[in-house]
Motif scaffolding. Structure first.
Motif, short mmCIF file in Angstrom:
data_model
loop_
_atom_site.label_atom_id
_atom_site.label_comp_id
_atom_site.label_asym_id
_atom_site.label_seq_id
_atom_site.Cartn_x
_atom_site.Cartn_y
_atom_site.Cartn_z
N LEU A 85 0.81 -1.21 0.00
CA LEU A 85 0.00 0.00 0.00
C LEU A 85 0.84 1.26 0.00
O LEU A 85 0.32 2.36 -0.11
CB LEU A 85 -0.92 0.00 1.22
N LEU A 86 2.16 1.08 0.14
CA LEU A 86 3.02 2.25 0.19
C LEU A 86 3.18 2.88 -1.18
O LEU A 86 3.58 4.03 -1.31
CB LEU A 86 4.38 1.87 0.76
N GLU A 87 2.90 2.07 -2.19
CA GLU A 87 3.03 2.62 -3.54
C GLU A 87 1.84 3.55 -3.82
O GLU A 87 1.03 3.82 -2.95
CB GLU A 87 3.09 1.47 -4.55
N THR A 88 1.70 3.96 -5.08
CA THR A 88 0.58 4.84 -5.43
C THR A 88 -0.76 4.17 -5.10
O THR A 88 -0.83 2.95 -5.06
CB THR A 88 0.62 5.14 -6.95
N PRO A 89 -1.82 4.93 -4.89
CA PRO A 89 -3.08 4.32 -4.46
C PRO A 89 -3.62 3.32 -5.47
O PRO A 89 -3.53 3.54 -6.68
CB PRO A 89 -4.03 5.52 -4.32
N ALA A 90 -4.15 2.24 -4.95
CA ALA A 90 -4.69 1.21 -5.83
C ALA A 90 -6.18 1.43 -6.02
O ALA A 90 -6.85 1.97 -5.13
CB ALA A 90 -4.44 -0.15 -5.21
N GLY A 91 -6.68 1.01 -7.17
CA GLY A 91 -8.13 1.09 -7.42
C GLY A 91 -8.87 0.04 -6.61
O GLY A 91 -9.95 0.26 -6.10
N VAL A 92 -8.25 -1.13 -6.51
CA VAL A 92 -8.89 -2.22 -5.76
C VAL A 92 -7.91 -2.73 -4.71
O VAL A 92 -6.76 -3.05 -5.03
CB VAL A 92 -9.23 -3.41 -6.68
N ILE A 93 -8.35 -2.80 -3.48
CA ILE A 93 -7.52 -3.40 -2.43
C ILE A 93 -8.25 -4.62 -1.90
O ILE A 93 -9.42 -4.54 -1.50
CB ILE A 93 -7.22 -2.39 -1.30
N VAL A 94 -7.55 -5.73 -1.95
CA VAL A 94 -8.16 -6.99 -1.55
C VAL A 94 -7.37 -7.54 -0.36
O VAL A 94 -6.14 -7.63 -0.42
CB VAL A 94 -8.09 -8.01 -2.71
#
Ligand code: GCW
Length: 720
Positions: free
Chosen positions: A89-98
């Motif tokens: 999660l430290l990278e750029t924001p994700a569209g989907v987090i599972v």
């Protein structure tokens, strides 16, 4: 010189048309509802791309890996572009987090109070907005929840769902959502019409067929979490160390998909496989034999599900062979399975060969044992009191055993419903049964509420479906057989889903996304069950099918079921007859008991109906019978017309296969109609009303077709 150019042009046009209508060109049915073809609607595709093209799956376990892979595969196919997968999660924001609940960062968890409600296998799917960024969270209670959440998201997109309307907590209404395979160890399948068994026992445990994995994916996608690998008419061999190794290999494949393996066992196994002279469940040596065998299984398969037993039924051995009861037999095995959290499933399908009314047997035999089974026993009861007939009233055992965990057994394979030749969408049957009111605790005591435990508080809940799967490339033979597997699984997960919604989901995921075609195909599916009941066994008639293989009509051999005579037709199960009605709770009992109030769909099931009895339509019973049979045939013709109209929208191979099968279905519906009406006419002595077309077939044809069907048709490879 010109020809190749025309050919290329032709292919180009074909591809363009196919693309436009959402057809998968090379679709041979193998991928089932998991095709993940690129979304055709560009606007929707772009919306999804914007929202979902970066994913982050937290956690590390084999099951999470599987979920990640499925999500990547699904999304990249559907969006038509590679998916960016972030590892933290430290990278750029994700569209989907599972993620599972335990891996969810605390600051997010505190924003999602719904998470408190997560139960085993459940998941929350929710969009969370932070500033300008919207993230879709899939949070599973456990690995299984994550997997189911991923499949839920993929299904939402495959069916064109609104991502802004996706927030919801999902949990299964039943704990055990099972498939029962009636697969024999020699590779045949009892009542299987889609080829041979998919279990290649000769190759296991060394070789893992890719089908096992795709089978597990398909099951996980609809929430199936338990499979019984072998036939309930069980070979003792399955318990030998050699076979346990093979079973272990399959269990190892299925585990990551949250599927536990069960085995059907032969009650006489100790006698067959050892030097013991008995299989008496109270004999200490017999108990010791089972104890050792169970220990050996759990040693190899620590999460083994348990046993399924068909005892003292249709020639199978059981505790009654030793003067013991069903409870003695079930509890002996349940006691030994308990230390491993194993489950013992005992079938309630029993009948005595010479009982004048066989539908009463299961209730009479099992009801006295209510409350006598150990807590890890589930009683598996067929939906109707007879035997998977096209239409039966619900089994009176549902609701009548409040202290027993009772699970539903449906048949997905079409033993009495045209094998893999006739198109019949079975969600209609399942829903009709599940929504039937037993009145066990007053109005609203539906069968569904009995089996999900909400009515009587049973500890274990579940549903079993006899699989229609085989080695056929498309798994089920008839392309529409897939819909029954699909709908069964989805209903086992949530019995409140409607037959219509499930049909639409399946069509969109499997056949086409063309709106016009969806309407037509849905109409075919939703009406198909009514049609087959009408052309085979309308108005409560039952078991008119051929003796043995059960294909085609043979009413002349089934008098004990229909009781036709000069006065009328049907089996008197009222209080003045066999009194089977007495097994139901009062308001239902009374309405079934009275010919004036009995639902007409069951009228000949509960009554010997006079030929001149006036039906609600104003027609006499004989006229109604003619009307129903003709209506069933007309229905198949309507399906043919509908199908013609969707040619543009489905894959050519599927189109022509279904077209051919519908032709056969039409002809066989006529065969059923003509055979049954001409036979019943011998008793009613009434003519078929003039307005109907003339029969296509006569006595001679019936004989011919009967013998042809024995030799020519594919009747299920397991039938002796
Ligand atoms: O309907 C009958 C079938 C048998 C089957 C049996 C059962 C597995 O004709 O083939 O046996 O039901 O459910 O046990």
């Amino acid at each position: 010189m010109q020809k190749p150019i025309y050919f290329i042009l032709y292919i180009f046009i074909l591809l363009t048309i196919s693309f436009k209508h959402g057809i998968c060109k090379a679709d041979d049915g193998y991928n089932l509802w998991l095709r993940y073809e690129q979304i055709q609607d560009e606007q929707y595709r772009n919306t999804c791309k914007g929202a979902l093209n970066t994913i982050c799956v937290l956690g590390h376990s084999p099951a999470i890996e599987v979920a990640r892979r499925e999500l990547e595969r699904g999304l990249s196919g559907l969006l038509g572009t590679p998916i960016k997968t972030l590892s933290s999660l430290l990278e750029t924001p994700a569209g989907v987090i599972v993620t599972t609940l335990k891996d969810l960062p605390n600051e997010v968890a505190s924003q999602l109070p719904e998470l408190m409600q997560l139960q085993k296998e459940s998941f929350l799917i929710k969009q969370v907005k932070r500033g300008k960024v919207t993230t879709l969270y899939i949070v599973g209670k456990d690995d299984a929840g994550v997997l189911y959440g991923v499949f839920h998201l993929l299904r939402t997109i495959q069916t064109g769902g609104d991502l802004d309307d996706i927030d919801q907590l999902h949990f299964p209404k039943l704990q055990w959502r099972m498939l029962n395979h009636w697969d024999n160890l020699n590779g045949t399948v009892e009542r299987g019409y889609a080829g041979l068994s998919i279990w290649k026992w000769d190759e296991l445990p060394e070789k893992i067929d890719v089908r096992y994995i795709d089978y597990a994916r398909a099951n996980a996608s609809i929430g199936i979490n338990g499979v019984v690998l072998n036939n309930v008419n069980a070979s003792p061999q399955i318990l030998t160390p050699e076979y346990i190794e093979k079973v272990k290999a399959l269990a190892d494949v299925f585990r990551v998909y949250n599927i536990r393996v069960f085995l059907a066992v032969n009650f006489a196994s100790p006698k067959v496989l050892s030097a013991l002279q008995t299989a008496d469940p109270l004999n200490p040596d017999v108990k010791m034999w089972w104890k050792d065998r169970i220990a050996a299984i759990y040693q190899r398969i620590p999460d083994f599900g348990g046993f399924l037993v068909k005892a003292n039924s249709e020639g199978q051995p059981g505790p009654q062979d030793y003067g013991r009861t069903h409870a003695d037999g079930a509890n002996m095995l349940a006691t030994l399975l308990k230390p491993y959290n194993g489950i013992l499933i005992w079938r309630a399908f029993v009948y005595k060969a010479h009982n004048p009314d066989r539908v009463k047997d299961a209730y009479d035999e099992f009801k006295p044992f209510d409350g006598k089974f150990l807590p890890n026993v589930m009683l598996q009861t067929k939906n109707g009191p007879l035997d998977f007939q096209p239409k039966e009233p619900f089994s009176p055992l549902f609701g009548a055993m409040p202290h027993t965990s009772q699970i539903m057994e449906f048949q997905i394979t079409q033993e009495y419903l045209g094998f893999s030749t006739h198109l019949v969408y079975l969600a209609s049957l399942y829903k009709e049964v599940l929504e039937s009111d037993t009145y066990a605790n007053g109005e609203g005591s539906t069968v569904a509420r009995v089996i999900d435990g909400s009515l009587q508080g049973q500890r274990l809940t579940g549903m079993a479906g006899v699989a229609n799967i085989g080695t056929a490339r498309n798994w089920t033979g008839h392309p529409f057989g897939q819909a029954n597997w699909y709908a069964y699984g989805r209903l086992a997960w949530n019995h409140q889903l409607s037959a219509e919604q499930l049909a639409e989901e399946w069509i969109r995921m499997t056949l086409t996304t063309d709106t016009f075609a969806i309407v037509r195909i849905k109409a075919m599916m939703l009406n198909s069950y009514g049609y087959i009941v009408n052309y085979q066994t309308p108005l409560g008639l039952t078991v008119l099918s051929s003796v043995g293989h059960h294909y085609g009509p043979q009413p002349w051999a089934r008098k004990s079921f229909h009781k036709a005579d000069a006065n009328g037709l049907g089996f008197d199960r009222s209080l003045r007859g066999s009194a089977a009605v007495a097994q139901y709770f009062p308001p239902i009992r009374d309405s079934f008991d009275n010919i004036a109030t009995c639902p007409e769909k069951y009228i000949a099931w509960f009554h010997h109906v006079p030929w001149d009895h006036v039906m609600k339509s104003g027609r006499t019973f004989w006229e109604e019978l003619c009307f129903s049979y003709y209506n069933g045939v007309e229905g198949v013709r309507r399906m043919q017309k509908n199908w013609e109209q969707v040619r543009h929208a489905v894959a050519p191979a599927v189109y022509s296969r279904v077209e051919k099968l519908l032709e056969i279905q039409e002809d066989e519906a006529v065969w059923w109609r003509d055979a049954c009406l001409s036979y019943f006419n011998e008793f009613s002595k009434k003519t078929i009303p003039e307005m109907y077309e003339k029969p296509r077939y006569n006595q001679k044809d019936f004989k011919r077709k009967e013998s042809e069907s024995k030799s020519l048709r594919h009747y299920g490879t397991g039938y002796p």
